[in-house]
Design an enzyme around this catalytic site. Structure first.
Site, PDB file in Angstrom:
ATOM      1  N   GLU B  52       0.806  -1.220   0.000  1.00 31.69           N
ATOM      2  CA  GLU B  52       0.000   0.000   0.000  1.00 31.69           C
ATOM      3  C   GLU B  52       0.844   1.278   0.000  1.00 31.69           C
ATOM      4  OE1 GLU B  52      -0.612  -2.625   1.927  1.00 31.69           O
ATOM      5  OE2 GLU B  52      -2.749  -3.139   1.841  1.00 31.69           O
ATOM      6  N   PHE B 114     -11.390  -7.296  13.688  1.00 34.19           N
ATOM      7  CA  PHE B 114     -10.310  -7.752  12.814  1.00 34.19           C
ATOM      8  C   PHE B 114      -9.997  -6.656  11.777  1.00 34.19           C
ATOM      9  CE2 PHE B 114      -9.016  -9.927   8.827  1.00 34.19           C
ATOM     10  CZ  PHE B 114      -7.762 -10.331   9.265  1.00 34.19           C
ATOM     11  N   GLN B 115      -8.746  -6.357  11.634  1.00 30.67           N
ATOM     12  CA  GLN B 115      -8.263  -5.315  10.710  1.00 30.67           C
ATOM     13  C   GLN B 115      -8.904  -3.958  10.972  1.00 30.67           C
ATOM     14  OE1 GLN B 115      -8.320  -6.883   6.625  1.00 30.67           O
ATOM     15  NE2 GLN B 115      -6.246  -7.642   6.975  1.00 30.67           N
ATOM     16  N   LYS B 164     -17.657  -0.871   5.777  1.00 36.05           N
ATOM     17  CA  LYS B 164     -18.071  -1.841   4.763  1.00 36.05           C
ATOM     18  C   LYS B 164     -19.579  -1.866   4.563  1.00 36.05           C
ATOM     19  CE  LYS B 164     -17.163  -6.533   3.246  1.00 36.05           C
ATOM     20  NZ  LYS B 164     -16.525  -7.823   3.563  1.00 36.05           N
ATOM     21  N   MET B 479      24.235   9.231   2.331  1.00 40.33           N
ATOM     22  CA  MET B 479      24.130  10.472   3.096  1.00 40.33           C
ATOM     23  C   MET B 479      24.374  10.225   4.581  1.00 40.33           C
ATOM     24  SD  MET B 479      23.901  13.636   2.611  1.00 40.33           S
ATOM     25  CE  MET B 479      22.977  14.299   1.230  1.00 40.33           C
TER      26      MET B 479
END
Lengths: 164, 580
Positions: B52, B114-115, B164, B479
């Site tokens: 993602e 969940f999630q 959802k 760097m």
């Protein structure tokens, strides 16, 4: 310098968190913050008491204005304004002497006794922060059971109003 | 009759009606209704990334190159947290982006389902605004607000979190053409009296400088800016984010300023008496030590965000509004006042500036044996005729790209300036390549950065994105190593990239072409060969000088007049020369 900033914001869930989050994220001070709905149910009014240099206060007002939920903002300290605080104090009041003494102090400060039990009085005091502090000082010899303060509610003087 | 649609279909229809070409995403439980709606969509093309974070960076790259908002679709929980780096990257550089996130069903919110993650809460500090939609009838209006907020005013990312169950309920669909928000009305026009006051200072200047930033690019102010620079003929410099708005070949352009900017830019900032800041926010990497910043100047600052004005540096004339609108008005007013410019003193000032220029602060030691990274960037510029879209990751390679690729146009230099996100370059290049399939897109990266979003090589294959990856491989986090050399007595703590993969085989295993280049005389030929393969992703693993540092440099906490140059070799001992 101590400032009283008044805001109108959309009465949306999370609006308070955005304001509070801004202060912590950018390291600004909050002395007190009060918020409640207004005569317009879609708007909430918030009073924030903060302090900082002029540059910091300028950033605070700009950053607050930048929040999408903030509809209008005014630094009340810039003009004539009134600030009032509500304090509830529960004190131990057991003997007749103690009860008389507390009653006298409440009268002098024009407060009220709003609840009485066998061993306690609950006092209500409204006024400027200075007055509320002075009342607490006057109670120094009394056993304080609990102190609850609302933080300041602010309003500008005269015709000017923070309204949409 | 309005269409009665499922929430998920409303979301997809909103994207279509908003004119969204591509969305970058990754499916998951809470987003499945929306993915189901996408199954039937031809107008909105979904690009399936491999992580993602890549979706957010790709949408960001698309937005930077096109000026249109980038769109991301992810699921709840880890889908959201994986995008945070990408959202914060866009936020810091004011990039318009709309991130649609699935959420657990309304009834489960707050139950540690969940999630589940508090998306509005975790994204709040790094978005311009965010929404949680609790009512299917509010989807269209909220989506419109999201696009409006993301792309107007000072742009930024907006998150729209949709549970959802809301995406499976139905409602009448109507996409509003316009939206009015009483709490959000960004100012576009500049105050013309303030503009006149700014011109007063500018025409009266003896040692002026024009300093432009990312805001000039975001507002597409290049034409007005070039007009202004050509009219005033004042020394002009740009931040990392502003490169390209003034063409590098413009005779009045001094190159980039700041920590690794040119000597002439930084000295001009230090010594000037009037500074015009255009869409630049006086970031610490630009100003160095604020106490030593441009001690004798009066500043005119143009910015669309009032909170950017006077934040770090006191400003004499603030002008709030869109950079382009203000510059157009400024040019109009200026035409009548050009005669007031003190050309005699400005000419003297130019002589001083030319003397700083003569120091040639970007010079580096050439070599026949090891590949100098600066040389690669210069060859890349030549081979691509300066026409490439260049994305980068973060570190030494980013600075060399900014210093040595002479950008002639805005929106060609695509890098994470504010947040400094390693891993940005490759996914950002995907977004750019999708937007401009016929153009050359190069990702200049390093062996450390490229490994942070490497998995997107797979996405590049799936969608035939012929990005050219130029990996300046010095086997270090360059760097970090440079700072450890300078400031930590060469204690190279955990900056050595041990166990690097064979990048050629790696590229090949992803179905691309890999090339390894180890000698300076092979660089140009390899680049020619790679860019000749117009429809293939080519990964050029270029083995560069391990000890090369980025110069010049203003160390943290130093002023513009305290630049450090490449040390001259004396008996092999490293000397740090300081010019004041």
């Amino acid at each position: 310098m101590r400032r009283i900033i008044s805001l109108l914001l959309e009465h949306e869930p999370g609006a308070l968190a955005r304001v509070a989050g801004l202060f912590t994220a950018r390291g600004y001070n909050i002395e007190s913050l009060t918020v409640a709905s207004t005569d317009d149910p879609s708007l909430a009014r918030m009073t924030i008491v903060t302090n900082g240099s002029d540059a910091v206060i300028e950033q605070i007002t700009k950053q607050l204005n930048k929040l999408i939920d903030v509809v209008k903002l005014r630094d009340l300290t810039e003009g004539g304004h009134l600030g009032r605080e509500l304090m509830l104090v529960k004190v131990s009041a057991q003997t007749a002497d103690q009860k008389d003494d507390i009653k006298r102090l409440v009268d002098i400060f024009r407060g009220r006794i709003i609840d009485v039990t066998e061993s306690t009085y609950t006092l209500e005091m409204t006024g400027s922060t200075e007055k509320v502090n002075a009342f607490l000082d006057a109670l120094a010899h009394v056993e304080l059971v609990e102190v609850v303060r609302s933080g300041i509610l602010g309003i500008g003087r005269g015709k000017h109003a923070l309204k949409i | 009759m309005p269409l009665n649609l499922r929430g998920a279909d409303i979301v997809v229809n909103c994207l279509k009606d908003e004119g969204v070409e591509y969305i970058f995403g990754y499916p998951g439980g809470a987003a499945l209704h929306i993915y189901d709606a996408l199954y039937w969509s031809d107008a909105v093309k979904h690009i399936l990334v491999r992580h993602e974070q890549g979706a957010a960076h790709a949408a960001d790259g698309y937005a930077r190159a096109t000026g249109k908002p980038g769109v991301v679709l992810v699921t709840s929980g880890p889908g959201v947290t994986n995008t945070i780096t990408g959202i914060a990257t866009a936020y810091m550089d004011s990039i318009p982006m709309v991130v649609i996130t699935g959420q657990v069903p309304s009834g489960l919110i707050g139950d540690d389902a969940f999630q589940e993650v508090d998306t509005v809460g975790v994204t709040r500090p790094c978005v311009k605004h965010n929404f949680l939609i609790k009512d299917v009838t509010k989807i269209a209006e909220t989506m419109k607000k999201a696009f409006y907020i993301a792309s107007s005013g000072r742009p930024g990312p907006v998150v729209v979190d949709i549970p959802k169950d809301i995406t499976s309920q139905t409602a009448d669909y109507h996409y509003p053409e316009q939206i009015h928000m009483r709490s959000y009305q960004p100012r576009v026009q500049g105050n013309s009296r303030q503009i006149a006051r700014g011109i007063d200072l500018l025409v009266g200047a003896r040692r002026p400088v024009i300093y432009t930033g990312g805001g000039a690019v975001l507002s597409d102010a290049q034409d007005a800016l070039i007009d202004l620079v050509d009219t005033l003929q004042y020394p002009s410099t740009s931040t990392l984010m502003g490169l390209g708005a003034i063409p590098a070949s413009n005779p009045f352009f001094l190159g980039m300023l700041g920590m690794h900017g040119t000597y002439e830019s930084n000295m001009a900032m230090y010594e000037c008496d009037v500074m015009l800041a255009v869409g630049a926010r006086f970031d610490d990497r630009v100003t160095g030590d604020l106490a030593k910043f441009s001690p004798g100047s009066k500043i005119v600052q143009i910015d669309i965000d009032p909170s950017s004005i006077g934040k770090n540096v006191a400003v004499s004339v603030p002008i709030v509004g869109d950079c382009n609108e203000i510059l157009v008005e400024m040019n109009r007013q200026l035409k009548e006042r050009v005669g007031e410019i003190d050309r005699e003193n400005v000419d003297l000032w130019w002589k001083t500036v030319e003397s700083w220029k003569a120091v040639d602060s970007l010079a580096y030691e050439e070599s026949n044996t090891v590949i100098k990274p600066q040389f690669v960037v210069q060859k890349l510029f030549e081979v691509t005729r300066g026409e490439a879209y260049v994305t980068s990751d973060v570190g030494q390679h980013q600075m060399w790209a900014a210093q040595h690729y002479a950008f002639e146009k805005p929106r060609r230099w695509i890098n994470s300036g504010g947040l400094g996100t390693m891993g940005f370059g490759l996914p950002a290049a995907m977004g750019v390549q999708l937007a401009f399939p016929e153009d050359i897109v190069v990702c200049i990266t390093g062996d450390a950065s490229i490994q942070m979003c490497l998995q997107e090589l797979s996405t590049c294959l799936q969608y035939n994105l012929p990005v050219k990856v130029v990996n300046l491989n010095n086997q270090y986090m360059g760097m970090v190593r440079q700072w450890q050399e300078f400031f930590y007595d060469r204690r190279y703590s955990h900056s050595y990239m041990d166990a690097l993969p064979d990048f050629v085989k790696l590229a090949e295993s992803y179905g691309h072409i890999g090339m390894r280049i180890e000698s300076p005389d092979a660089v140009e030929g390899a680049l020619e060969e790679a860019f000749g393969m117009k429809d293939r992703l080519v990964f050029l693993d270029i083995i560069t000088d391990q000890t090369e540092n980025v110069y010049p440099m203003i160390a943290a906490g130093k002023g513009h007049n305290e630049m450090q140059f490449k040390p001259s070799d004396r008996e092999g001992e490293v000397q740090e020369r300081e010019l004041a």
